[in-house]
Scaffold this active site. Structure first.
Site, PDB file in Angstrom:
ATOM      1  N   ASP A  94       0.765  -1.169   0.154  1.00 41.22           N
ATOM      2  CA  ASP A  94      -0.042  -0.194  -0.108  1.00 41.22           C
ATOM      3  C   ASP A  94       0.917   1.232  -0.233  1.00 41.22           C
ATOM      4  O   ASP A  94       1.822   1.566   1.089  1.00 41.22           O
ATOM      5  CB  ASP A  94      -0.896   0.093   1.139  1.00 41.22           C
ATOM      6  CG  ASP A  94      -1.896   1.136   1.101  1.00 41.22           C
ATOM      7  OD1 ASP A  94      -2.117   1.740   0.200  1.00 41.22           O
ATOM      8  OD2 ASP A  94      -2.389   1.333   2.330  1.00 41.22           O
ATOM      9  N   ASP A 273      -2.020   6.351  -5.545  1.00 41.83           N
ATOM     10  CA  ASP A 273      -2.235   5.421  -4.729  1.00 41.83           C
ATOM     11  C   ASP A 273      -2.603   4.123  -5.180  1.00 41.83           C
ATOM     12  O   ASP A 273      -3.503   3.782  -5.929  1.00 41.83           O
ATOM     13  CB  ASP A 273      -3.566   5.889  -3.957  1.00 41.83           C
ATOM     14  CG  ASP A 273      -4.074   5.187  -2.696  1.00 41.83           C
ATOM     15  OD1 ASP A 273      -3.188   4.333  -2.340  1.00 41.83           O
ATOM     16  OD2 ASP A 273      -5.275   5.093  -2.707  1.00 41.83           O
TER      17      ASP A 273
END
Ligand SMILES: *[C@@H]1O[C@H](CO)[C@@H](O)[C@H](O)[C@H]1NC(C)=O
Ligand SMILES: *[C@@H]1O[C@H](CO)[C@@H](O)[C@H](O)[C@H]1NC(C)=O
Ligand SMILES: *[C@@H]1O[C@H](CO)[C@@H](O)[C@H](O)[C@H]1NC(C)=O
Ligand SMILES: *[C@@H]1O[C@H](CO)[C@@H](O)[C@H](O)[C@H]1NC(C)=O
Ligand SMILES: *[C@@H]1O[C@H](CO)[C@@H](O)[C@H](O)[C@H]1NC(C)=O
Length: 401
Positions: A94, A273
C-alpha cells in the site's frame, strides 16, 4: 568496523550520515494482483470511503484515520518474511499508508530476532483497523534483509479477512500518531530502514505494473533502492511535491488534465495510490469529461460508452512536471471481463473515471491516480525529496482491454 568501538556521539553521527557500503544494488520483489468484487456500486463506495478517511485524518481526526484498504476490489500483495528464521506473510502493499504489520489470519510468530518495544500500535483505515503490539524485527523482502524494522503484531484486525497485514510504502509522516503515546514519533518505513541500514543505494522505490485481464496474477514488481532501466522510456519526469494538504501527506503532486485538447482540470493537487483501483476526478472535471465523451452515467457512478463512442475516444492527457502522459482510449476503459463482475451490460465499455463527488479546490484532493493509471506508467517514489517520478512503459499504448 563495529559500532561498539565508537563513542556514542560518533555512533550517532555515523547513523545519521548516508551509509557507505561496498556492495549495494537495487532489489526487486514481485507482487500478485487479487480481485474480489461484489458489484460496481460497492467498489465505487469503498474507494470513496478511502478518500474521505484521508481527508478526515488530515483534519486531525483523533484517533488518526489512515487510508482505508479495500477489502474488496483489486489488491496487490507481496510475500514478506518476518523473524529469524523468516516466516512468510501475505501482505497487502500500500503506497497510501506507511506502517508495516502482520499477524492477521494467523498470529504473529515471535522468533529469536523479535524485540518487544513495549509500545502499542493502532492504525485506523476507514472501516478497518489494526490494534496490537509494536515489535522490532528482521524483515526479509526478496534478497533484502532488514535487521531492525518496526513491525506491528496484530491482536485485532477487523476488515482484513484473507490477508496477513500491510507492507506500508507511503511517506514516513503517515506513521505519525500510530505507535505508542508519542504524538510526534514516526516509525521508519521499510524503505527508510533498508536505506539507513545501507542495504540499498538510493532512498526510493519504483513500481512496475502490467495491465491484465485476469487475477490472481503476478503482474508487477517493486524495486527497492533503484530504477529499472528496462521498464520505462525515454526518461523519468519528477513532479515537485504538492504543497496542498492532505495530498501533501501522501505521494502528492499537481497535475493538469486535458481531453481532446480541452482542459478538464486545471493544475490541481492529488496523489498516486496503489490502494485505489479507479481514476478519481473532481466532480467538475468528471462532468466535463462526461460531456466531452458523451458517456452515460450508470450504476455506482460509472460512465459507460457504446462501441461507436469508444472508436471516437481521444487521449486523456495528464500534464505532470511539464511532461504529457497520455491514457489512450484502451487505457480509459476497464477490462471488459470486469463488466460481468461489476454487474454492467457486457456490450458497453465502462470508463475508468469516477467522481470524488467534491468540486475541485474544496478538499485538497482533486484527483487520485489509482491502479488503472499506475498500470500504464512506470512510477518512482523518492523518499529523499518526497517527489514522485513518471515515465512511459512499453505497455502505455498497448491494446489490452
Ligand atoms: C517464503 O517464501 C520464499 C519466497 O517465496 C520461499 O523461498 C521460502 O521457502 C518461504 N519460506 C517458508 C518458511 O515458507
Ligand atoms: C527499534 O529499532 C529502532 C531503529 O530501527 C531503534 O531506534 C529502537 O531503539 C529499537 N527499539 C528497541 C526497543 O530495540
Ligand atoms: C471479499 O469480499 C467480501 C464482501 O465484501 C468479504 O466478506 C470477503 O472477506 C472478501 N474476501 C477477501 C479475500 O478479501
Ligand atoms: C528528486 O530527486 C530526483 C533524483 O535525484 C531528481 O531528479 C528530482 O529532480 C528531484 N525532485 C525535485 C522536485 O527536486
Ligand atoms: C456538452 O455541454 C454543452 C454545453 O453545456 C451542451 O450543449 C452539449 O450538448 C453537451 N454535450 C454532450 C455530449 O452532452
Amino acid at each position: 568496523m563495529h559500532s561498539s568501538y565508537l563513542l556514542p556521539a560518533f555512533a550517532a553521527l555515523t547513523a545519521a550520515a548516508k551509509p557507505i557500503v561496498a556492495q549495494q544494488s537495487p532489489v526487486t520483489v514481485p507482487f500478485v494482483k487479487v480481485t474480489n468484487f461484489t458489484g460496481a456500486a460497492q467498489l465505487a463506495e469503498t474507494q470513496r470511503a478511502r478518500i474521505s478517511a484521508f481527508i478526515d485524518r488530515a483534519a486531525g481526526g483523533d484517533p488518526p484515520v489512515n487510508m482505508p484498504i479495500l477489502d474488496e476490489g483489486m489488491l496487490y500483495t507481496a510475500t514478506v518474511g518476518i523473524g529469524t528464521p523468516p516466516n512468510n506473510y501475505t501482505l497487502i502493499f500500500d503506497t497510501g499508508s506507511s506502517n508495516t504489520w502482520a499477524g492477521c489470519g494467523f498470529a504473529y510468530i515471535v522468533t529469536s530476532s523479535t524485540v518487544d518495544t513495549d509500545t502499542g500500535i493502532f492504525v485506523q483505515y476507514g472501516g478497518a483497523f489494526v490494534d496490537g503490539e509494536e515489535y522490532n524485527d528482521t524483515v526479509t523482502l526478496g534478497s533484502l534483509v532488514l535487521q531492525s524494522q518496526g513491525v506491528g503484531a496484530a491482536q485485532l484486525c477487523p476488515g482484513f479477512q484473507g490477508y496477513n497485514g500491510i507492507l506500508g510504502l507511503g511517506p514516513t509522516d503517515l506513521t505519525l500518531r500510530t505507535v505508542g503515546e508519542y504524538p510526534t514519533r514516526e516509525i521508519p518505513t521499510v524503505v527508510d530502514t533498508a536505506f539507513a541500514e545501507g542495504l540499498i543505494p538510493e532512498h526510493l522505490i519504483a513500481i512496475s505494473f502490467e495491465p491484465t485481464q485476469t487475477a490472481p496474477i503476478t503482474n508487477g514488481e517493486i524495486t527497492f533502492g533503484g530504477i529499472d532501466p528496462t521498464k520505462y522510456y525515454p526518461e523519468i519526469t519528477y513532479a515537485p511535491p504538492t504543497t496542498t494538504s492532505p495530498s501533501a501527506q501522501s505521494w502528492g503532486f499537481d497535475q493538469t488534465i486535458t481531453y481532446n485538447g480541452q482542459t478538464i482540470q486545471f493544475q490541481a493537487p492529488g496523489f498516486l495510490d496503489s490502494g485505489t483501483y479507479n481514476l478519481f476526478l473532481s466532480s467538475d472535471a468528471f462532468a466535463t469529461y462526461q460531456n466531452l465523451t458523451g458517456a452515460t452515467l450508470s450504476d455506482g457512478g460509472y460512465l459507460t460508452i457504446t462501441e461507436e463512442q469508444y472508436e471516437n475516444l481521444a487521449d486523456l492527457v495528464f500534464t505532470i512536471g511539464g511532461t504529457d502522459f497520455a491514457l489512450t482510449a484502451n487505457a480509459q476503459i476497464l477490462p471488459r471481463s470486469m463488466n460481468v463482475d461489476l454487474g454492467i451490460d457486457p456490450s458497453l465499455c465502462v470508463l475508468i473515471a469516477l467522481s470524488t463527488y467534491s468540486p475541485s479546490g474544496t478538499t485538497g484532493i482533486d484527483f487520485v491516480d489509482g491502479q488503472v493509471f499506475m498500470e500504464r506508467f512506470y512510477t518512482v517514489y523518492n523518499s529523499a525529496n518526497s517527489s514522485v517520478g513518471f515515465a512511459n512503459t512499453p505497455l502505455t499504448r498497448a491494446i489490452i482491454n
